[in-house]
Design a protein around this motif. Sequence first.
Motif, PDB file in Angstrom:
ATOM      1  N   ASP A  39       0.977  -1.183  -0.068  1.00 55.93           N
ATOM      2  CA  ASP A  39      -0.073   0.030   0.062  1.00 55.93           C
ATOM      3  C   ASP A  39       0.940   1.307  -0.113  1.00 55.93           C
ATOM      4  O   ASP A  39       2.204   0.910  -0.217  1.00 55.93           O
ATOM      5  CB  ASP A  39      -0.847  -0.063   1.130  1.00 55.93           C
ATOM      6  CG  ASP A  39      -0.306   0.310   2.428  1.00 55.93           C
ATOM      7  OD1 ASP A  39       0.734   0.540   2.818  1.00 55.93           O
ATOM      8  OD2 ASP A  39      -0.932  -0.226   3.533  1.00 55.93           O
TER       9      ASP A  39
ATOM     10  N   ILE B 154     -15.137  -5.815   1.199  1.00 57.14           N
ATOM     11  CA  ILE B 154     -14.587  -4.613   1.452  1.00 57.14           C
ATOM     12  C   ILE B 154     -15.066  -3.737   2.129  1.00 57.14           C
ATOM     13  O   ILE B 154     -16.262  -3.469   1.755  1.00 57.14           O
ATOM     14  CB  ILE B 154     -13.956  -4.359   0.069  1.00 57.14           C
ATOM     15  CG1 ILE B 154     -13.002  -5.296  -0.605  1.00 57.14           C
ATOM     16  CG2 ILE B 154     -13.205  -2.919   0.183  1.00 57.14           C
ATOM     17  CD1 ILE B 154     -12.723  -4.753  -2.062  1.00 57.14           C
TER      18      ILE B 154
ATOM     19  N   SER C 188     -14.923   0.457   2.747  1.00 57.13           N
ATOM     20  CA  SER C 188     -14.313   1.750   2.416  1.00 57.13           C
ATOM     21  C   SER C 188     -14.454   2.762   3.549  1.00 57.13           C
ATOM     22  O   SER C 188     -15.498   3.103   4.003  1.00 57.13           O
ATOM     23  CB  SER C 188     -14.793   2.181   1.136  1.00 57.13           C
ATOM     24  OG  SER C 188     -14.418   3.399   1.033  1.00 57.13           O
TER      25      SER C 188
ATOM     26  N   LEU D  19     -12.331   6.644  -1.780  1.00 59.00           N
ATOM     27  CA  LEU D  19     -11.960   5.140  -2.054  1.00 59.00           C
ATOM     28  C   LEU D  19     -13.159   4.458  -2.300  1.00 59.00           C
ATOM     29  O   LEU D  19     -12.878   3.387  -3.062  1.00 59.00           O
ATOM     30  CB  LEU D  19     -11.477   4.671  -0.671  1.00 59.00           C
ATOM     31  CG  LEU D  19     -10.120   5.465  -0.188  1.00 59.00           C
ATOM     32  CD1 LEU D  19      -9.623   4.587   1.320  1.00 59.00           C
ATOM     33  CD2 LEU D  19      -9.014   4.799  -1.195  1.00 59.00           C
TER      34      LEU D  19
ATOM     35  N   ALA E 178     -13.060   2.108  -5.562  1.00 59.03           N
ATOM     36  CA  ALA E 178     -13.333   0.740  -5.561  1.00 59.03           C
ATOM     37  C   ALA E 178     -14.462   0.537  -6.680  1.00 59.03           C
ATOM     38  O   ALA E 178     -14.350  -0.595  -7.632  1.00 59.03           O
ATOM     39  CB  ALA E 178     -14.097   0.342  -4.418  1.00 59.03           C
TER      40      ALA E 178
ATOM     41  N   LEU F 255     -10.125  -0.348   3.344  1.00 61.48           N
ATOM     42  CA  LEU F 255      -9.508   0.845   2.491  1.00 61.48           C
ATOM     43  C   LEU F 255      -9.472   1.736   3.393  1.00 61.48           C
ATOM     44  O   LEU F 255     -10.721   2.510   3.616  1.00 61.48           O
ATOM     45  CB  LEU F 255     -10.030   0.904   1.056  1.00 61.48           C
ATOM     46  CG  LEU F 255     -10.572  -0.244   0.202  1.00 61.48           C
ATOM     47  CD1 LEU F 255     -10.975   0.147  -1.100  1.00 61.48           C
ATOM     48  CD2 LEU F 255      -9.208  -0.736  -0.193  1.00 61.48           C
TER      49      LEU F 255
ATOM     50  N   TRP G 262      -7.962   5.962   4.529  1.00 60.54           N
ATOM     51  CA  TRP G 262      -7.327   7.313   4.054  1.00 60.54           C
ATOM     52  C   TRP G 262      -6.106   7.309   4.883  1.00 60.54           C
ATOM     53  O   TRP G 262      -6.301   7.833   6.210  1.00 60.54           O
ATOM     54  CB  TRP G 262      -8.439   8.276   3.941  1.00 60.54           C
ATOM     55  CG  TRP G 262      -8.038   9.705   3.689  1.00 60.54           C
ATOM     56  CD1 TRP G 262      -6.883  10.017   3.116  1.00 60.54           C
ATOM     57  CD2 TRP G 262      -8.777  10.771   3.928  1.00 60.54           C
ATOM     58  NE1 TRP G 262      -6.935  11.275   2.888  1.00 60.54           N
ATOM     59  CE2 TRP G 262      -8.013  11.868   3.467  1.00 60.54           C
ATOM     60  CE3 TRP G 262     -10.038  11.091   4.368  1.00 60.54           C
ATOM     61  CZ2 TRP G 262      -8.517  13.003   3.573  1.00 60.54           C
ATOM     62  CZ3 TRP G 262     -10.375  12.398   4.507  1.00 60.54           C
ATOM     63  CH2 TRP G 262      -9.667  13.335   4.007  1.00 60.54           C
TER      64      TRP G 262
ATOM     65  N   PHE H 106      -5.467  -1.464   3.877  1.00 63.54           N
ATOM     66  CA  PHE H 106      -4.849  -0.968   2.873  1.00 63.54           C
ATOM     67  C   PHE H 106      -4.749   0.441   2.988  1.00 63.54           C
ATOM     68  O   PHE H 106      -5.992   1.263   3.096  1.00 63.54           O
ATOM     69  CB  PHE H 106      -5.521  -1.367   1.522  1.00 63.54           C
ATOM     70  CG  PHE H 106      -4.720  -0.844   0.349  1.00 63.54           C
ATOM     71  CD1 PHE H 106      -3.738  -1.709  -0.270  1.00 63.54           C
ATOM     72  CD2 PHE H 106      -5.184   0.368  -0.272  1.00 63.54           C
ATOM     73  CE1 PHE H 106      -3.285  -1.083  -1.310  1.00 63.54           C
ATOM     74  CE2 PHE H 106      -4.611   0.745  -1.296  1.00 63.54           C
ATOM     75  CZ  PHE H 106      -3.664   0.056  -2.118  1.00 63.54           C
TER      76      PHE H 106
ATOM     77  N   ALA I 295      -4.189   4.133   1.528  1.00 68.09           N
ATOM     78  CA  ALA I 295      -4.159   5.301   0.494  1.00 68.09           C
ATOM     79  C   ALA I 295      -3.884   6.601   0.824  1.00 68.09           C
ATOM     80  O   ALA I 295      -4.366   7.132   1.671  1.00 68.09           O
ATOM     81  CB  ALA I 295      -5.596   4.997  -0.318  1.00 68.09           C
TER      82      ALA I 295
ATOM     83  N   LEU J 161      -3.775   3.676  -7.644  1.00 73.19           N
ATOM     84  CA  LEU J 161      -4.836   2.710  -6.607  1.00 73.19           C
ATOM     85  C   LEU J 161      -5.931   2.181  -7.352  1.00 73.19           C
ATOM     86  O   LEU J 161      -6.299   1.097  -6.729  1.00 73.19           O
ATOM     87  CB  LEU J 161      -5.458   4.172  -5.809  1.00 73.19           C
ATOM     88  CG  LEU J 161      -4.718   4.675  -4.686  1.00 73.19           C
ATOM     89  CD1 LEU J 161      -5.412   5.958  -4.266  1.00 73.19           C
ATOM     90  CD2 LEU J 161      -4.616   3.813  -3.453  1.00 73.19           C
TER      91      LEU J 161
ATOM     92  N   ARG K  13      -4.325  -1.356  -7.882  1.00 70.25           N
ATOM     93  CA  ARG K  13      -3.858  -1.788  -6.752  1.00 70.25           C
ATOM     94  C   ARG K  13      -5.068  -2.287  -5.935  1.00 70.25           C
ATOM     95  O   ARG K  13      -5.413  -3.635  -5.671  1.00 70.25           O
ATOM     96  CB  ARG K  13      -3.342  -1.121  -5.751  1.00 70.25           C
ATOM     97  CG  ARG K  13      -1.839  -0.659  -6.141  1.00 70.25           C
ATOM     98  CD  ARG K  13      -0.747  -1.615  -6.306  1.00 70.25           C
ATOM     99  NE  ARG K  13      -0.765  -2.123  -7.531  1.00 70.25           N
ATOM    100  CZ  ARG K  13      -0.317  -1.844  -8.563  1.00 70.25           C
ATOM    101  NH1 ARG K  13       0.501  -0.447  -8.642  1.00 70.25           N
ATOM    102  NH2 ARG K  13      -0.334  -2.552  -9.868  1.00 70.25           N
ATOM    103  N   ILE K  14      -6.404  -1.574  -6.042  1.00 70.17           N
ATOM    104  CA  ILE K  14      -7.546  -2.124  -5.824  1.00 70.17           C
ATOM    105  C   ILE K  14      -8.115  -3.272  -6.674  1.00 70.17           C
ATOM    106  O   ILE K  14      -8.788  -4.239  -5.966  1.00 70.17           O
ATOM    107  CB  ILE K  14      -8.911  -0.955  -5.603  1.00 70.17           C
ATOM    108  CG1 ILE K  14      -8.160  -0.180  -4.571  1.00 70.17           C
ATOM    109  CG2 ILE K  14     -10.091  -1.602  -5.485  1.00 70.17           C
ATOM    110  CD1 ILE K  14      -9.064   1.463  -4.659  1.00 70.17           C
TER     111      ILE K  14
END
Length: 288
Positions: free
Chosen positions: A22, A37, A39, A44, A48, A96, A98, A118, A120, A131, A134-135
Motif C-alpha cells: 500500500d 471490502i 471503505s 475510496l 472501488a 480501504l 485514508w 490498505f 491510500a 490506486l 492496486r484495488i
Amino acid sequence: MSLWLVLAFPAACVAAGVRVEDMSGQALVLDAPAQRIVSLAPSLTELAYAAGAGERLVGAVAYSDYPAPARRLPAVGNANRIDLEAVLALQPDVVLAWGSGNPPAQLARFRQLGIPVFIAEPHSLDDIALLLERIGVLAGTRARADQAAREFRARRDALRARYSDRPVVRVFYEVWHRPLMTVNGDHTISAVIRLCGGRNLFADLPQLSGQVALEAVLAADPDAIVAGGMDATRPEWLDHWQRWPRLRAVRNAHIFHIPPDLIHRHSPRILDGAERMCELLEQVRQSQ
C-alpha cells in the motif's frame, strides 16, 4: 514513495493469493482476492467502483454517495470517527483507509483484530491511477481496474498536452473561509492546478492543508481565486472577496467555484474537476 509491488504467491503456497504494497509501504497478504471490502473514505468508495470492485463493497463511511449504488451501502460512521463495531459486524477481508484522514488509533485497532488495512494517500494524479490498479489486485478485478487506470492516464495526458504549457495563471485555492485555508504543492489540488498551467501561490505551505493569513493572500494578489465549498452550490462566502476591489482576481471577476466532489476527492472524477479548472484558467488568460 516506495515502489509499488504486485506479486502472486507461488503455486506451492496459495495459487489465488495476492500480495500488494500500500501507499504506506506496508505489504498486504491475502489468501485470495477480497470478497468483502469496507471503505473508510468517499473517494475510496468511488475508486472501488471504478476498479470493478463495487460488488465487493459491504460497507462505507458517510457521504459515500457516488456512484448511486454506493448510497445503499451500510454506514460505518464517518471518515473522522469510524464505528468499529459496525465494521467488525461486516466481517471484511480488507479495509480501504485514508492515511491522513482516518484516525490512526482506529486503523491500528483493525490490524490488532486481524483485519488487513490498505492505506491510500495519493499526492499526485498518477497515484489515483495506481490506486485503481492496486484495488483491482486486492479485489481480483484487474482487467477492469487496469482499463480504468489506462483511461484515466490517457484523459490526464490529453489535458496536460492542451493546457500545461499555456501562460501561467497564479491561483489561490480556497478550501475554507473561516479560518482561511488552502493547500500546499503536495496536494492533488495543486497537481490539478499545474496540469492546467496554473501555479499554486501557497505551494510552500508546510502542511498539506492549512491556514493562511488574509494579508498573505492580499499581498500575493492572485490572478484567480478558486474554491470548492461544501456541495455543488457556489459558497456565499466567496463573495467576501468583493471587500477588496483592488485585488486582481476581484477586479477582473476571476473568482470561481468548482464542486468539491469533483476536486477534493481522490477519485477518477477529479479529472472532471480538472477540466473545469482548465476552462476557468483559460478564461483568465483570454482576458489578460
